[in-house]
Design a protein around this motif. Structure first.
Motif, PDB file in Angstrom:
ATOM      1  N   UNK A  44       1.903  -1.532 -21.665  1.00 23.48           N
ATOM      2  CA  UNK A  44       3.127  -1.205 -20.930  1.00 23.48           C
ATOM      3  C   UNK A  44       2.712  -0.726 -19.547  1.00 23.48           C
ATOM      4  N   UNK A  45       3.416  -1.218 -18.540  1.00 21.42           N
ATOM      5  CA  UNK A  45       3.129  -0.847 -17.157  1.00 21.42           C
ATOM      6  C   UNK A  45       4.401  -0.373 -16.491  1.00 21.42           C
ATOM      7  N   UNK A  46       4.257   0.614 -15.634  1.00 16.79           N
ATOM      8  CA  UNK A  46       5.365   1.060 -14.805  1.00 16.79           C
ATOM      9  C   UNK A  46       5.017   0.714 -13.368  1.00 16.79           C
ATOM     10  N   UNK A  47       6.012   0.204 -12.631  1.00 18.71           N
ATOM     11  CA  UNK A  47       5.751  -0.059 -11.220  1.00 18.71           C
ATOM     12  C   UNK A  47       6.939   0.355 -10.384  1.00 18.71           C
ATOM     13  N   UNK A  48       6.599   0.761  -9.181  1.00 17.99           N
ATOM     14  CA  UNK A  48       7.598   1.145  -8.178  1.00 17.99           C
ATOM     15  C   UNK A  48       7.265   0.419  -6.889  1.00 17.99           C
ATOM     16  N   UNK A  49       8.299  -0.112  -6.254  1.00 13.53           N
ATOM     17  CA  UNK A  49       8.112  -0.837  -4.995  1.00 13.53           C
ATOM     18  C   UNK A  49       9.089  -0.282  -3.967  1.00 13.53           C
ATOM     19  N   UNK A  50       8.578  -0.034  -2.777  1.00 16.08           N
ATOM     20  CA  UNK A  50       9.420   0.337  -1.637  1.00 16.08           C
ATOM     21  C   UNK A  50       9.479  -0.880  -0.715  1.00 16.08           C
ATOM     22  N   UNK A  59       5.191  -0.381  -0.067  1.00 15.47           N
ATOM     23  CA  UNK A  59       4.373   0.368  -1.028  1.00 15.47           C
ATOM     24  C   UNK A  59       4.641  -0.156  -2.434  1.00 15.47           C
ATOM     25  N   UNK A  60       3.566  -0.288  -3.203  1.00 11.32           N
ATOM     26  CA  UNK A  60       3.635  -0.688  -4.601  1.00 11.32           C
ATOM     27  C   UNK A  60       2.712   0.235  -5.384  1.00 11.32           C
ATOM     28  N   UNK A  61       3.268   0.861  -6.398  1.00  7.30           N
ATOM     29  CA  UNK A  61       2.476   1.694  -7.308  1.00  7.30           C
ATOM     30  C   UNK A  61       2.566   1.081  -8.695  1.00  7.30           C
ATOM     31  N   UNK A  62       1.412   0.901  -9.337  1.00 11.11           N
ATOM     32  CA  UNK A  62       1.373   0.357 -10.693  1.00 11.11           C
ATOM     33  C   UNK A  62       0.506   1.279 -11.534  1.00 11.11           C
ATOM     34  N   UNK A  63       1.031   1.657 -12.700  1.00 14.47           N
ATOM     35  CA  UNK A  63       0.252   2.451 -13.646  1.00 14.47           C
ATOM     36  C   UNK A  63       0.472   1.892 -15.042  1.00 14.47           C
ATOM     37  N   UNK A  64      -0.495   2.150 -15.910  1.00 19.00           N
ATOM     38  CA  UNK A  64      -0.410   1.695 -17.289  1.00 19.00           C
ATOM     39  C   UNK A  64      -0.204   2.888 -18.196  1.00 19.00           C
ATOM     40  N   UNK A  65       0.689   2.743 -19.145  1.00 19.67           N
ATOM     41  CA  UNK A  65       0.936   3.817 -20.108  1.00 19.67           C
ATOM     42  C   UNK A  65      -0.352   4.061 -20.884  1.00 19.67           C
ATOM     43  N   UNK A  71      -2.782   2.173  -9.358  1.00 15.14           N
ATOM     44  CA  UNK A  71      -3.062   1.304  -8.224  1.00 15.14           C
ATOM     45  C   UNK A  71      -1.962   1.520  -7.194  1.00 15.14           C
ATOM     46  N   UNK A  72      -2.357   1.776  -5.953  1.00 11.61           N
ATOM     47  CA  UNK A  72      -1.376   1.951  -4.881  1.00 11.61           C
ATOM     48  C   UNK A  72      -1.713   0.968  -3.768  1.00 11.61           C
ATOM     49  N   UNK A  73      -0.784   0.055  -3.502  1.00 11.08           N
ATOM     50  CA  UNK A  73      -0.893  -0.883  -2.385  1.00 11.08           C
ATOM     51  C   UNK A  73       0.087  -0.438  -1.311  1.00 11.08           C
ATOM     52  N   UNK A  74      -0.379  -0.392  -0.076  1.00 13.92           N
ATOM     53  CA  UNK A  74       0.509  -0.090   1.036  1.00 13.92           C
ATOM     54  C   UNK A  74       0.323  -1.153   2.103  1.00 13.92           C
ATOM     55  N   UNK A  75       1.422  -1.540   2.744  1.00 17.57           N
ATOM     56  CA  UNK A  75       1.399  -2.573   3.776  1.00 17.57           C
ATOM     57  C   UNK A  75       2.206  -2.098   4.978  1.00 17.57           C
ATOM     58  N   UNK A  76       1.790  -2.544   6.153  1.00 17.16           N
ATOM     59  CA  UNK A  76       2.482  -2.137   7.378  1.00 17.16           C
ATOM     60  C   UNK A  76       3.578  -3.113   7.797  1.00 17.16           C
ATOM     61  N   UNK A  77       3.793  -4.192   7.029  1.00 23.72           N
ATOM     62  CA  UNK A  77       4.814  -5.186   7.368  1.00 23.72           C
ATOM     63  C   UNK A  77       4.334  -6.192   8.394  1.00 23.72           C
ATOM     64  N   UNK A  78       3.077  -6.044   8.854  1.00 24.48           N
ATOM     65  CA  UNK A  78       2.493  -6.959   9.840  1.00 24.48           C
ATOM     66  C   UNK A  78       1.250  -7.646   9.288  1.00 24.48           C
ATOM     67  N   UNK A  79       1.009  -7.456   7.978  1.00 22.87           N
ATOM     68  CA  UNK A  79      -0.109  -8.143   7.357  1.00 22.87           C
ATOM     69  C   UNK A  79      -1.378  -7.326   7.206  1.00 22.87           C
ATOM     70  N   UNK A  80      -1.282  -6.000   7.264  1.00 22.74           N
ATOM     71  CA  UNK A  80      -2.436  -5.132   7.041  1.00 22.74           C
ATOM     72  C   UNK A  80      -2.171  -4.276   5.811  1.00 22.74           C
TER      73      UNK A  80
END
Length: 183
Positions: A44-50, A59-65, A71-80
């Motif tokens: 089971x995984x929980x994820x949140x996306x902004x 922003x994307x956060x993924x965790x496993x129960x 895991x935290x992914x962050x993006x600037x909207x310009x490809x970084x």
């Protein structure tokens, strides 16, 4: 779009489900979801996306129960991008994530690209493999078959391709072989 949209999907050939809430906020939208997978090893995984107002993930956060790592992914909207705080140059130019356990991440390029019938676009995504929580670039193509509701998805580094249907909000209704929408 309504103030909050609730969607639920089932694995195409399994008993796994996913429950998602997409909510408006002052800067765009947010997603809060849980995916329960049955195949091949249950997890089971929980994820949140902004998401910003242009349908770009910030922003994307993924965790496993049952596991402590997140895991935290962050993006600037310009490809970084950063992955858990570290720059990820391999993702330079990428604008969307593709979360292996979620049909929702197909919504992001569909809403951003706004393709007309017959138009195609090649993109690279930040593919997030769950439950491994590994991230790598993944080339893809979307072709609009019917504006707003039917697209051909093609992986550009394999022979995987599917016609995906979407509802009026841009949420997947059928992704043959992977997900079907329950509500």
């Amino acid at each position: 779009m309504a103030r909050a949209i609730v969607a639920r999907w089932q694995e195409w050939g399994g008993s796994g489900t996913q429950h998602l809430v997409l909510s408006d906020n002052r800067d765009g939208m947010s997603v809060d979801a849980v995916a329960i997978s049955s195949d091949p090893h249950p997890f089971a995984a929980r994820y949140r996306i902004t998401i910003d107002a242009d349908w770009l993930m910030r922003r994307l956060e993924v965790s496993l129960v049952g596991r402590e790592d997140v895991l935290i992914l962050e993006a600037d909207g310009k490809g970084h991008w950063t992955v858990s705080g570290r720059p990820m140059p391999a993702l330079d130019g990428v604008l969307e994530p593709d979360l292996s356990v979620s049909p929702f991440t197909n919504t992001l390029p569909i809403k951003r690209l706004r393709l007309a019938k017959g138009e195609s676009a090649e993109i690279r995504t930040a593919y997030v493999s769950v439950p491994a929580l590994e991230v790598f670039p993944d080339p893809q193509r979307y072709t609009c078959l019917e504006e707003g509701c039917r697209y051909l998805y093609e992986s550009l580094d394999s022979d995987f391709r599917r016609e995906i249907t979407f509802d009026e909000h841009g949420l997947v209704t059928d992704y043959p072989g992977l997900f079907r929408r329950l509500f």
